[in-house]
Design an enzyme around this catalytic site. Structure first.
Site, PDB file in Angstrom:
ATOM      1  N   THR A  71      -9.187  -4.868 -26.062  1.00 22.46           N
ATOM      2  CA  THR A  71      -9.460  -3.505 -25.577  1.00 22.46           C
ATOM      3  C   THR A  71     -10.942  -3.425 -25.233  1.00 22.46           C
ATOM      4  O   THR A  71     -11.789  -3.554 -26.126  1.00 22.46           O
ATOM      5  CB  THR A  71      -9.106  -2.479 -26.669  1.00 22.46           C
ATOM      6  OG1 THR A  71      -7.735  -2.686 -27.026  1.00 22.46           O
ATOM      7  CG2 THR A  71      -9.306  -1.066 -26.186  1.00 22.46           C
ATOM      8  N   GLU A 105      -3.271  -4.470 -24.366  1.00 26.95           N
ATOM      9  CA  GLU A 105      -2.137  -4.636 -25.272  1.00 26.95           C
ATOM     10  C   GLU A 105      -1.858  -3.320 -25.997  1.00 26.95           C
ATOM     11  O   GLU A 105      -2.772  -2.677 -26.485  1.00 26.95           O
ATOM     12  CB  GLU A 105      -2.456  -5.751 -26.291  1.00 26.95           C
ATOM     13  CG  GLU A 105      -1.337  -6.052 -27.238  1.00 26.95           C
ATOM     14  CD  GLU A 105      -0.007  -6.257 -26.510  1.00 26.95           C
ATOM     15  OE1 GLU A 105       0.089  -7.159 -25.681  1.00 26.95           O
ATOM     16  OE2 GLU A 105       0.937  -5.483 -26.771  1.00 26.95           O
ATOM     17  N   PHE A 106      -0.577  -2.945 -26.072  1.00 28.48           N
ATOM     18  CA  PHE A 106      -0.208  -1.672 -26.699  1.00 28.48           C
ATOM     19  C   PHE A 106       0.596  -1.856 -27.987  1.00 28.48           C
ATOM     20  O   PHE A 106       1.170  -0.898 -28.496  1.00 28.48           O
ATOM     21  CB  PHE A 106       0.601  -0.817 -25.709  1.00 28.48           C
ATOM     22  CG  PHE A 106      -0.184  -0.423 -24.494  1.00 28.48           C
ATOM     23  CD1 PHE A 106      -1.018   0.688 -24.526  1.00 28.48           C
ATOM     24  CD2 PHE A 106      -0.131  -1.169 -23.332  1.00 28.48           C
ATOM     25  CE1 PHE A 106      -1.766   1.057 -23.410  1.00 28.48           C
ATOM     26  CE2 PHE A 106      -0.876  -0.818 -22.211  1.00 28.48           C
ATOM     27  CZ  PHE A 106      -1.693   0.299 -22.256  1.00 28.48           C
ATOM     28  N   ALA A 115       1.420  14.987 -40.133  1.00 26.97           N
ATOM     29  CA  ALA A 115       0.155  15.254 -40.818  1.00 26.97           C
ATOM     30  C   ALA A 115       0.021  14.255 -41.966  1.00 26.97           C
ATOM     31  O   ALA A 115       1.017  13.805 -42.530  1.00 26.97           O
ATOM     32  CB  ALA A 115       0.163  16.682 -41.357  1.00 26.97           C
ATOM     33  N   GLY A 123      -6.113   5.210 -39.534  1.00 28.66           N
ATOM     34  CA  GLY A 123      -7.087   4.143 -39.754  1.00 28.66           C
ATOM     35  C   GLY A 123      -6.753   2.988 -38.837  1.00 28.66           C
ATOM     36  O   GLY A 123      -6.246   3.200 -37.736  1.00 28.66           O
ATOM     37  N   CYS A 171      -7.735   0.127 -34.322  1.00 28.05           N
ATOM     38  CA  CYS A 171      -7.703   0.621 -32.940  1.00 28.05           C
ATOM     39  C   CYS A 171      -8.137   2.075 -32.772  1.00 28.05           C
ATOM     40  O   CYS A 171      -9.147   2.341 -32.135  1.00 28.05           O
ATOM     41  CB  CYS A 171      -6.311   0.424 -32.364  1.00 28.05           C
ATOM     42  SG  CYS A 171      -5.934  -1.322 -32.174  1.00 28.05           S
ATOM     43  N   ARG A 200      -8.587  -2.429 -42.275  1.00 28.37           N
ATOM     44  CA  ARG A 200      -9.676  -1.872 -41.463  1.00 28.37           C
ATOM     45  C   ARG A 200      -9.538  -0.351 -41.349  1.00 28.37           C
ATOM     46  O   ARG A 200      -8.498   0.157 -40.951  1.00 28.37           O
ATOM     47  CB  ARG A 200      -9.690  -2.535 -40.070  1.00 28.37           C
ATOM     48  CG  ARG A 200     -10.177  -3.978 -40.135  1.00 28.37           C
ATOM     49  CD  ARG A 200     -10.164  -4.644 -38.793  1.00 28.37           C
ATOM     50  NE  ARG A 200      -8.832  -5.092 -38.409  1.00 28.37           N
ATOM     51  CZ  ARG A 200      -8.591  -5.837 -37.322  1.00 28.37           C
ATOM     52  NH1 ARG A 200      -9.564  -6.200 -36.531  1.00 28.37           N
ATOM     53  NH2 ARG A 200      -7.363  -6.217 -37.042  1.00 28.37           N
TER      54      ARG A 200
HETATM   55  N1  LIG Z   1      -4.773  -5.052 -33.892  1.00 22.96           N
HETATM   56  C1  LIG Z   1      -4.092  -4.277 -33.067  1.00 22.96           C
HETATM   57  O1  LIG Z   1      -3.147  -3.593 -33.458  1.00 22.96           O
HETATM   58  C2  LIG Z   1      -4.462  -4.198 -31.612  1.00 22.96           C
HETATM   59  C3  LIG Z   1      -3.559  -3.614 -30.710  1.00 22.96           C
HETATM   60  C4  LIG Z   1      -3.920  -3.558 -29.365  1.00 22.96           C
HETATM   61  C5  LIG Z   1      -5.159  -4.044 -28.940  1.00 22.96           C
HETATM   62  N2  LIG Z   1      -6.022  -4.583 -29.842  1.00 22.96           N
HETATM   63  C6  LIG Z   1      -7.303  -5.114 -29.349  1.00 22.96           C
HETATM   64  O2  LIG Z   1      -7.185  -6.530 -29.244  1.00 22.96           O
HETATM   65  C7  LIG Z   1      -8.431  -7.156 -29.583  1.00 22.96           C
HETATM   66  C8  LIG Z   1      -8.241  -8.123 -30.730  1.00 22.96           C
HETATM   67  O3  LIG Z   1      -7.854  -7.369 -31.860  1.00 22.96           O
HETATM   68  P1  LIG Z   1      -7.302  -8.065 -33.188  1.00 22.96           P
HETATM   69  O4  LIG Z   1      -6.895  -6.969 -34.101  1.00 22.96           O
HETATM   70  O5  LIG Z   1      -6.343  -9.133 -32.815  1.00 22.96           O
HETATM   71  O6  LIG Z   1      -8.663  -8.738 -33.718  1.00 22.96           O
HETATM   72  P2  LIG Z   1      -8.862  -9.701 -34.981  1.00 22.96           P
HETATM   73  O7  LIG Z   1     -10.166  -9.336 -35.549  1.00 22.96           O
HETATM   74  O8  LIG Z   1      -7.643  -9.701 -35.820  1.00 22.96           O
HETATM   75  O9  LIG Z   1      -8.961 -11.152 -34.318  1.00 22.96           O
HETATM   76  C9  LIG Z   1      -9.976 -11.536 -33.440  1.00 22.96           C
HETATM   77  C10 LIG Z   1     -10.103 -13.058 -33.508  1.00 22.96           C
HETATM   78  O10 LIG Z   1     -11.001 -13.473 -32.471  1.00 22.96           O
HETATM   79  C11 LIG Z   1     -11.772 -14.563 -32.968  1.00 22.96           C
HETATM   80  N3  LIG Z   1     -12.985 -14.716 -32.128  1.00 22.96           N
HETATM   81  C12 LIG Z   1     -14.043 -13.883 -32.039  1.00 22.96           C
HETATM   82  N4  LIG Z   1     -14.941 -14.389 -31.146  1.00 22.96           N
HETATM   83  C13 LIG Z   1     -14.416 -15.542 -30.673  1.00 22.96           C
HETATM   84  C14 LIG Z   1     -14.862 -16.505 -29.727  1.00 22.96           C
HETATM   85  N5  LIG Z   1     -16.025 -16.356 -29.086  1.00 22.96           N
HETATM   86  N6  LIG Z   1     -14.087 -17.571 -29.492  1.00 22.96           N
HETATM   87  C15 LIG Z   1     -12.911 -17.726 -30.127  1.00 22.96           C
HETATM   88  N7  LIG Z   1     -12.424 -16.842 -31.036  1.00 22.96           N
HETATM   89  C16 LIG Z   1     -13.177 -15.762 -31.298  1.00 22.96           C
HETATM   90  C17 LIG Z   1     -12.063 -14.168 -34.399  1.00 22.96           C
HETATM   91  O11 LIG Z   1     -12.441 -15.302 -35.174  1.00 22.96           O
HETATM   92  C18 LIG Z   1     -10.711 -13.568 -34.822  1.00 22.96           C
HETATM   93  O12 LIG Z   1      -9.866 -14.547 -35.391  1.00 22.96           O
HETATM   94  C19 LIG Z   1      -9.405  -6.014 -29.889  1.00 22.96           C
HETATM   95  O13 LIG Z   1     -10.111  -5.686 -28.708  1.00 22.96           O
HETATM   96  C20 LIG Z   1      -8.475  -4.874 -30.265  1.00 22.96           C
HETATM   97  O14 LIG Z   1      -9.042  -3.620 -30.012  1.00 22.96           O
HETATM   98  C21 LIG Z   1      -5.704  -4.683 -31.174  1.00 22.96           C
END
Ligand SMILES: NC(=O)c1ccc[n+]([C@@H]2O[C@H](COP(=O)([O-])OP(=O)(O)OC[C@H]3O[C@@H](n4cnc5c(N)ncnc54)[C@H](O)[C@@H]3O)[C@@H](O)[C@H]2O)c1
Length: 468
Positions: A121, A155-156, A263, A268, A271, A339
């Site tokens: 995101t 991603e949603f 409610a 948390g 996202c 988180r």
């Molecule tokens: N978690 C969710 O429910 C969700 C849903 C939709 C979108 N997103 C978005 O997707 C993205 C990822 O979220 P997440 O929850 O999977 O994050 P996360 O923190 O679980 O995982 C991120 C991973 O990226 C790795 N990383 C960071 N920098 C790197 C690099 N330079 N090279 C290789 N690996 C690297 C980290 O070591 C970590 O393992 C975010 O932008 C988030 O906002 C998350």
């Protein structure tokens, strides 16, 4: 197709495992060597229902592998997904340095035509910066910048139901740039997502900036519904109404619908909090401050301590000698993600006021202890007053109040008789409005929910003595 997914977190692992399940050849890259070693040994660092099985099956079939070497994975891939974290900075802006790092590295190793997909995101304009970073590296190597086209495919998925959300999406948003590279990338993405579109086409095609903004608009809308209902709940308390009845009445309107009208103790996770902040920041930067989104965040911050305010109203500021039972620590059920979990506001504050806290969460206890210890800061020693136990029933013993923070299935059926026997005071602070206040009343249990409470709960809040 050959895919490379950079980032082995929630989004990266789910994306990789699901595409592997659909027959693609997928390599996952992460810079965290420990995480990669764990994945290579068959481990899975995250809890997500169904993910272990999917990963095991596809690793065994050699369609899914893990590496720390981005160069090789990029070289062999047709499509590279960036799924690294975009955490909030001090000023609320999303930190896109990891995304840009990956872009630069892709530019260093790319050979032949690639589609580079921003799945993380990212604020509007980031994919353009990604394209620029790649182009710079390609030019440095004497290659044409046309060798790589950057598309946005936000991603949603929801944690806890991520596999299902990924495999059966409501929609697939893809932003492609204009021009020849854009058309080639569009065809490639259409082929990749074809299995999801067999019955009807779920893909919403648009330009890159609109795709980036769509993700923030969707999360801000959902967060707004939650904060709106939390404010309504406060009003329901003041007016003597029941927010759950109001929710049902409102949600039955087809124009409104039932989702995200519950409610509770605030949202948390990784996202909503960070994405609403990042959207506010983008809006400020572009000279269009969004008052609604700022209010949504403010309301949510306040909401996270609502149960704490009830506790101090009932017991005073000094909680020494009192024991609080806590059910649920993860930010929502079916995940171990801590988180921005409301428990990280409530539990440290109880401990800092001298209370003893006994808690249970089906999967998040290890991560919770570390997170809460960190949140305690210079009071880290108070962590000794936090006891994590194996069953929900053990939590209740001699407690002065039960605080329900996460609506895991195992907490849905509360035996009020048993609760009366086990607890020192029969008092439930129901942070997810899971229990029937009237049933609690019949069994002599004070119930205080979010925008609903029974007469015993109302009496306690009004200063009536405990039923000991
Ligand atoms: N978690 C969710 O429910 C969700 C849903 C939709 C979108 N997103 C978005 O997707 C993205 C990822 O979220 P997440 O929850 O999977 O994050 P996360 O923190 O679980 O995982 C991120 C991973 O990226 C790795 N990383 C960071 N920098 C790197 C690099 N330079 N090279 C290789 N690996 C690297 C980290 O070591 C970590 O393992 C975010 O932008 C988030 O906002 C998350």
């Amino acid at each position: 197709m050959k895919l490379c997914v950079v980032g082995a977190g929630y989004v990266g692992l789910v994306t990789a495992a699901c595409f592997a399940e659909l027959g693609h050849d997928v390599t996952v890259v992460d810079k965290d060597l420990g995480r990669i070693a764990f994945l290579q040994s068959g481990g899975n660092p995250i809890y997500e229902p169904g993910l272990d099985e999917l990963m095991a099956r596809n690793t065994h079939a050699q369609r899914l592998r893990f590496t720390a070497l981005l160069s090789q994975a990029v070289e062999h891939a047709d499509v590279v997904f960036i799924a690294v974290g975009t955490p909030p900075q001090e000023d609320g802006a999303a930190d896109v340095q990891h995304v840009l790092d990956v872009a630069r590295q892709v530019g260093m190793y790319v050979r032949g035509f690639k589609v580079l997909v921003t799945k993380s995101t990212v604020p509007v304009g980031t994919s353009r910066r990604v394209a620029h970073a790649v182009a710079q590296e390609l030019e440095r190597r004497g290659l044409s910048p046309d060798g790589c086209t950057v598309v946005s495919n936000p991603e949603f998925l929801k944690e806890g139901a991520a596999i299902d959300d990924f495999m059966r999406p409501d929609r697939i948003v893809i932003g492609v740039p204009h021009g020849r590279g854009g058309e080639r990338a569009r065809q490639c993405m259409a082929r990749l997502y074809a299995p999801f579109n067999r019955h009807h086409d779920r893909t919403v095609w648009m330009d890159v900036v609109s795709a980036e903004l769509t993700k923030y608009a969707a999360n801000a809308m959902l967060a707004t519904r939650i904060s709106f209902m939390n404010e309504m709940a406060a009003l329901a308390d003041a007016a003597g109404a029941d927010i759950d009845a109001v929710r049902r009445g409102v949600g039955a309107d087809l124009r409104i619908g039932n989702s995200f009208l519950y409610a509770g103790v605030g949202y948390g996770g990784s996202c909503f909090p960070k994405d609403t902040q990042a959207l506010s920041h983008t809006a400020e930067m572009l000279g269009h401050p969004m008052k609604i989104v700022s209010a949504v965040e403010w309301t949510n911050q306040r909401q996270k301590s609502i149960l704490l305010r009830h506790v101090t109203t009932l017991f005073g500021e000094d909680l020494s000698g009192l024991t609080f039972a806590v059910w649920g620590l993860a930010f929502k059920p079916n995940t171990n993600d801590m988180r921005e979990a409301p428990s990280r506001v409530v539990v440290p504050a109880l401990l800092q006021r001298g209370a003893r806290v006994v808690a249970h969460d089906p999967v998040a206890m290890d991560l919770a202890r570390c997170a809460i210890q960190e949140d305690l800061g210079r009071d880290a020693g108070r962590i000794r007053q936090l006891e994590l136990v194996d069953t929900p029933d053990e939590v209740l013993r001699d407690a002065d109040a039960l605080l329900l923070l996460t609506e895991w299935k195992c907490f849905h059926n509360l035996d009020f008789e048993r609760l009366r026997q086990r607890m020192r005071q029969p008092l439930v602070l129901d942070g997810r409005n899971l229990y029937d206040p009237e049933q609690a009343q019949e069994l002599g249990v004070a119930h205080i929910g979010i925008g609903r409470r029974n007469a015993l709960g109302a009496q306690r809040l009004a200063g009536a003595p405990a039923l000991l």
